[in-house]
Structure formats: C-alpha cells, structure tokens
Design a protein around this motif. Structure first.
Motif, PDB file in Angstrom:
ATOM      1  N   VAL A 176       0.839  -1.205   0.000  1.00  0.00           N
ATOM      2  CA  VAL A 176       0.000   0.000   0.000  1.00  0.00           C
ATOM      3  C   VAL A 176       0.869   1.249   0.000  1.00  0.00           C
ATOM      4  O   VAL A 176       0.621   2.203  -0.749  1.00  0.00           O
ATOM      5  CB  VAL A 176      -0.962  -0.022   1.204  1.00  0.00           C
ATOM      6  CG1 VAL A 176      -1.602   1.347   1.414  1.00  0.00           C
ATOM      7  CG2 VAL A 176      -2.049  -1.077   0.990  1.00  0.00           C
ATOM      8  N   TRP A 177       1.934   1.259   0.817  1.00  0.00           N
ATOM      9  CA  TRP A 177       2.842   2.402   0.785  1.00  0.00           C
ATOM     10  C   TRP A 177       3.463   2.578  -0.594  1.00  0.00           C
ATOM     11  O   TRP A 177       3.613   3.706  -1.078  1.00  0.00           O
ATOM     12  CB  TRP A 177       3.948   2.237   1.834  1.00  0.00           C
ATOM     13  CG  TRP A 177       3.523   2.465   3.249  1.00  0.00           C
ATOM     14  CD1 TRP A 177       3.635   1.592   4.298  1.00  0.00           C
ATOM     15  CD2 TRP A 177       2.920   3.635   3.793  1.00  0.00           C
ATOM     16  NE1 TRP A 177       3.144   2.147   5.455  1.00  0.00           N
ATOM     17  CE2 TRP A 177       2.702   3.407   5.168  1.00  0.00           C
ATOM     18  CE3 TRP A 177       2.548   4.869   3.257  1.00  0.00           C
ATOM     19  CZ2 TRP A 177       2.125   4.360   6.002  1.00  0.00           C
ATOM     20  CZ3 TRP A 177       1.974   5.820   4.084  1.00  0.00           C
ATOM     21  CH2 TRP A 177       1.767   5.560   5.436  1.00  0.00           C
ATOM     22  N   LEU A 178       3.821   1.474  -1.212  1.00  0.00           N
ATOM     23  CA  LEU A 178       4.403   1.549  -2.553  1.00  0.00           C
ATOM     24  C   LEU A 178       3.415   2.163  -3.537  1.00  0.00           C
ATOM     25  O   LEU A 178       3.773   3.034  -4.341  1.00  0.00           O
ATOM     26  CB  LEU A 178       4.820   0.154  -3.012  1.00  0.00           C
ATOM     27  CG  LEU A 178       5.353   0.025  -4.444  1.00  0.00           C
ATOM     28  CD1 LEU A 178       6.625   0.832  -4.631  1.00  0.00           C
ATOM     29  CD2 LEU A 178       5.608  -1.445  -4.776  1.00  0.00           C
ATOM     30  N   GLN A 179       2.172   1.727  -3.481  1.00  0.00           N
ATOM     31  CA  GLN A 179       1.163   2.260  -4.390  1.00  0.00           C
ATOM     32  C   GLN A 179       0.933   3.747  -4.180  1.00  0.00           C
ATOM     33  O   GLN A 179       0.572   4.473  -5.113  1.00  0.00           O
ATOM     34  CB  GLN A 179      -0.158   1.506  -4.214  1.00  0.00           C
ATOM     35  CG  GLN A 179      -0.121   0.074  -4.696  1.00  0.00           C
ATOM     36  CD  GLN A 179       0.185  -0.011  -6.169  1.00  0.00           C
ATOM     37  OE1 GLN A 179      -0.518   0.553  -7.005  1.00  0.00           O
ATOM     38  NE2 GLN A 179       1.255  -0.708  -6.511  1.00  0.00           N
ATOM     39  N   GLN A 180       1.170   4.218  -2.971  1.00  0.00           N
ATOM     40  CA  GLN A 180       0.992   5.632  -2.678  1.00  0.00           C
ATOM     41  C   GLN A 180       2.256   6.439  -2.955  1.00  0.00           C
ATOM     42  O   GLN A 180       2.297   7.638  -2.688  1.00  0.00           O
ATOM     43  CB  GLN A 180       0.562   5.798  -1.217  1.00  0.00           C
ATOM     44  CG  GLN A 180      -0.820   5.204  -0.968  1.00  0.00           C
ATOM     45  CD  GLN A 180      -1.213   5.220   0.490  1.00  0.00           C
ATOM     46  OE1 GLN A 180      -0.389   5.456   1.369  1.00  0.00           O
ATOM     47  NE2 GLN A 180      -2.469   4.947   0.766  1.00  0.00           N
ATOM     48  N   GLY A 181       3.279   5.777  -3.509  1.00  0.00           N
ATOM     49  CA  GLY A 181       4.504   6.473  -3.864  1.00  0.00           C
ATOM     50  C   GLY A 181       5.416   6.752  -2.694  1.00  0.00           C
ATOM     51  O   GLY A 181       6.357   7.546  -2.821  1.00  0.00           O
ATOM     52  N   GLU A 182       5.194   6.105  -1.564  1.00  0.00           N
ATOM     53  CA  GLU A 182       6.004   6.327  -0.360  1.00  0.00           C
ATOM     54  C   GLU A 182       7.123   5.288  -0.319  1.00  0.00           C
ATOM     55  O   GLU A 182       7.102   4.335   0.457  1.00  0.00           O
ATOM     56  CB  GLU A 182       5.113   6.229   0.884  1.00  0.00           C
ATOM     57  CG  GLU A 182       4.058   7.305   0.976  1.00  0.00           C
ATOM     58  CD  GLU A 182       4.648   8.643   1.410  1.00  0.00           C
ATOM     59  OE1 GLU A 182       5.828   8.668   1.831  1.00  0.00           O
ATOM     60  OE2 GLU A 182       3.932   9.655   1.337  1.00  0.00           O
ATOM     61  N   ALA A 183       8.139   5.492  -1.145  1.00  0.00           N
ATOM     62  CA  ALA A 183       9.205   4.504  -1.278  1.00  0.00           C
ATOM     63  C   ALA A 183       9.954   4.280   0.035  1.00  0.00           C
ATOM     64  O   ALA A 183      10.301   3.146   0.383  1.00  0.00           O
ATOM     65  CB  ALA A 183      10.186   4.938  -2.367  1.00  0.00           C
ATOM     66  N   GLU A 184      10.224   5.350   0.782  1.00  0.00           N
ATOM     67  CA  GLU A 184      10.984   5.208   2.019  1.00  0.00           C
ATOM     68  C   GLU A 184      10.236   4.385   3.059  1.00  0.00           C
ATOM     69  O   GLU A 184      10.847   3.689   3.874  1.00  0.00           O
ATOM     70  CB  GLU A 184      11.328   6.584   2.578  1.00  0.00           C
ATOM     71  CG  GLU A 184      12.331   7.350   1.719  1.00  0.00           C
ATOM     72  CD  GLU A 184      12.730   8.675   2.346  1.00  0.00           C
ATOM     73  OE1 GLU A 184      12.277   8.956   3.478  1.00  0.00           O
ATOM     74  OE2 GLU A 184      13.506   9.418   1.715  1.00  0.00           O
ATOM     75  N   ARG A 185       8.936   4.461   3.061  1.00  0.00           N
ATOM     76  CA  ARG A 185       8.138   3.660   3.994  1.00  0.00           C
ATOM     77  C   ARG A 185       7.977   2.228   3.501  1.00  0.00           C
ATOM     78  O   ARG A 185       7.915   1.287   4.296  1.00  0.00           O
ATOM     79  CB  ARG A 185       6.762   4.296   4.206  1.00  0.00           C
ATOM     80  CG  ARG A 185       6.813   5.629   4.944  1.00  0.00           C
ATOM     81  CD  ARG A 185       5.415   6.205   5.098  1.00  0.00           C
ATOM     82  NE  ARG A 185       5.422   7.462   5.825  1.00  0.00           N
ATOM     83  CZ  ARG A 185       5.316   7.576   7.136  1.00  0.00           C
ATOM     84  NH1 ARG A 185       5.196   6.487   7.869  1.00  0.00           N
ATOM     85  NH2 ARG A 185       5.336   8.754   7.723  1.00  0.00           N
TER      86      ARG A 185
END
Length: 425
Positions: A176-185
C-alpha cells in the motif's frame, strides 16, 4: 521531443510515460503514483493526476453507495473516506465525498491536508509490544490497510493479482505504501518480507517497482529478473524488465529477453510493442516495423501504438512521408491524442510550405485540447508560421507564448531558441 513515448527522456518524462500507459489500461492507482512522481513534467502530469483522482473517487463512491444500500454503513464510510483522501487537493472531488459522507450520517472530516498518507497507519514506535488500539473516537477514521490493498488489487491485471494476493498482512502494508509512492516507507517492509519469503515472486516484483519508482532501472531490472526466476511464465515481469533495461541503456539485452519470451508467447501484444521500441533504439528499423505489425495483430481493438511506433521507425529511416501517413491514421481515429498530434505537427513543420499551414491547425487543436500547456503549443505554432513564411504572425504568437511562460529554465530556453530562429541567428 517529437516521439515522446519512445525517445530518451528525463526521469520525469519516463514517469509521465509510465503514468499514461497505466492510465490507458485503467490502472488508475498506479498511474496516479507515477503522475505525482512526474510533477516537474508540468501540466501534462497535473491533468493526468486529476483524471486518475476522479476515476478513483468515482469508483469508491460507487462502491460506497452499493454498500449503503446493502446496509453495510461502516464499510461504506471507509470507501467514502478513501475517496476523500484520494481526491487530494481537488476541491470539487473532496466536496462530492463530503456530501456522500453527510448523506451517510457522518460529519465531513476536517480540512484539507489532514488526510495525508502518513495518517493511514498507526505510528511505529520500534518496540516489540503491540501499540494501544485506537480509541472509539478515532476508530474507523481511516481505511484499513487490508481495504486499501484490496482496492489497489482490483486495478491490476489478473496475473499480477495471482502473485500478490497470497502474501501476508505485513507485505500488504508495504505494498500500500508503494502504491501511494512512499518509497521510504515501503522499502523496509518489503525487504523484511523478502527475508522471510525469499521464494515469493510477488515480493521481488514489488521491489522491482520500488526501484523503478526511485529511478534506479538497473536495480529494477535485477528484481524483475529474480521474479522471472521464481515465476518464468509471469508476463508482467517480462514487460517491466524490458522497460527497465531500455531505461538503463541496454535495449539489446531487453530485445533478447523479449524475443525469447515471444517465441513461446507469440500473442503477447505488449511484448511486441516493447520489442519494436527496443529495435528502434538500436537502429533495427525494418525489424521494428515488423514487431509493431505483430503487436497490431494481437492488440485489443482501439490500440494505436503500432502506428506511433511505425511512424518513429519511418522517421528515423529518413521516410517522413511514410511517418506522416502513420500519424495521420492515428489522428483520424483519435483526434484527441496528443502523443500523435504533436509529432504530426512537427513533421508538417519540417516539410514547410503549405504543410506548415496544416501544422498550425494541428497545434491550434492541441492548444484547445490542453490549454494548461498553452505556452508550449504557442511556441510550436510560432515555428509553424515561420516555416510558412508568416513572420509577423510568428512574432505575435511568440509574444503570447512569452506572457504565459512558466517560471522554469526549460521553458525559458525553449522560448529563447524559437526567438533566435525567428531572428535568423
């Protein structure tokens, strides 16, 4: 750049290309992440992100309405809150979500800016003990990661769902973080899952997308290769590996992998189109046209990439009239497709004379379709007028373009170059 889909590009342009491709497939959530990554690419990215947000909001509000009618009010509320979150800074979309929430019997959540991705999950304190559960006042205020995962999964191809759906809750949080563009998370979570599930192709595949999001095509290609070692028949990894290799400057290696794949999967239109692009990159123009033709035979109705690929190949081969014919075929079927209209107009400018008059009409049409990027089309219109010999008109349009230039170095450089050409320097 005349042939924007398949030329060498900046990282923002590459993200924009990925976004357009995913949006064309209806994969709105993934496309939104790439449009946001391509934010510096200008108004194209902004408009694309707006379209994705609208599609995502519509889908969630439709789902919420169905759940409301079925009496599942808590789940309906979650979808409405997700719709509001996905609306971002689009005030009209947030207002629709607020109206739906009010109709469900709940007050709208506070304020723009309160609904950021950082608030979708509880904070991580780093200790071994579980955190306190949410209070009754805050419970249900944000969609659960499982619901977000299910939503994102619905936007993906069946092959992708098959390798992602079996994975556990920890993976789903990272995904889900990846899909939201939150690579660091996303990174530490996905790497943690990889350590416990090294044979899961879905984890390697997601890490490949993580590297692509971070602008590291070499690492992305390695992950997609690892995915294929675990799942040799997984077509999406073949496609993404080829694209990553192209972006890493290795089109020959990308082509070799695609040729091997196509020997066993000759009906894979996406692979044929990628192979055509790789062959253009390496100068194999006749074979590029052949690959584009094979893609056309297996593509869905309405696909137009074969024309654009053939146009690029013909232009590179010094056959501008053949390239024009291909682009005109696209424009006749898709008069709103800027990816065809822009190179069509540029080729007509190169021909000069009365063809430049037609180029002017093409760029006027582009301006109507995409007014947010009007300065760029005005510069192209000035070039068309100059190629026709209408210098006074060209200078007048150049002045209009100057008035609308964004505060960016590339825009100023483009304007200066056109101005210099008009001055004969």
């Amino acid at each position: 750049m005349a042939f924007g889909w398949f030329g060498k590009k900046s990282s923002g342009d590459k993200a924009l290309d990925r976004a357009r491709k995913l949006a064309a497939q209806g994969r709105w959530a993934e496309a939104l992440s790439y449009y946001e990554e391509a934010g510096d690419a200008g108004e194209d990215a902004r408009r694309g992100a707006r379209t994705c947000r609208q599609q995502l909001v519509d889908a969630n509000l439709d789902e919420a309405e169905g759940l409301r009618r079925a009496g599942e009010l808590d789940r309906a509320r979650e979808h409405i809150l997700l719709a509001r979150d996905l609306a971002g800074e689009e005030a009209d979309l947030r207002e629709r979500a607020d109206e739906a929430l009010t109709g469900l019997g709940g007050a709208p959540p506070p304020s723009p800016g309160a609904d950021s991705p950082e608030r979708r999950f509880p904070p991580t304190c780093g200790c071994e003990a579980p955190c306190d559960p949410p209070s009754p006042e805050t419970a249900g205020a944000q969609p659960h990661p499982e619901d977000l995962f299910a939503f994102y999964l619905e936007t993906m191809a069946p092959e992708e769902r098959a390798v992602l759906e079996p994975l556990d809750a920890r993976f789903r949080e990272g995904f889900v973080w990846l899909q939201q563009g939150e690579a660091e998370r996303a990174r530490p979570i996905l790497e943690e899952v990889l350590a416990t599930s090294p044979d899961a192709p879905g984890v390697q595949y997601s890490l490949g997308h993580l590297h692509a999001l971070e602008g590291d095509p070499d690492a992305a290609a390695e992950r997609f290769t690892a995915t294929l070692a675990l799942a040799p028949g997984f077509g999406p990894a073949v496609h993404h590996r080829a694209q990553a290799l192209r972006e890493a400057g290795q089109p020959e290696q990308a082509a070799a992998g695609l040729e091997t794949w196509l020997s066993d999967h000759p009906d894979d239109a996406e692979a044929w189109f990628l192979l055509a692009a790789c062959r253009i990159d390496t100068g194999g123009l006749d074979r590029a046209v052949e690959a584009a033709d094979n893609g056309e035979r297996h593509a869905d109705e309405g696909e137009v990439r074969h024309w654009i690929l053939r146009a690029r190949a013909f232009r590179d081969a010094g056959r501008p009239d053949d390239a024009l014919a291909e682009l005109q075929a696209v424009a006749a079927r898709r008069p709103d497709l800027l990816e065809a209209l822009v190179p069509l107009g540029q080729l007509l400018v190169e021909k000069g004379g009365t063809a430049a008059e037609r180029a002017a009409e093409v760029f006027k049409h582009c301006l109507r379709l995409d007014p947010d990027r009007g300065w760029w089309y005005l510069l192209r219109l000035a070039e068309a007028y100059a190629a026709r010999g209408w210098l006074d008109e060209a200078r007048e349009v150049l002045g209009r373009a100057r008035a609308g230039l964004p505060d960016r170095d590339d825009a100023r450089a483009d304007h200066a170059a056109v101005e210099a050409r008009l001055a004969g320097r």
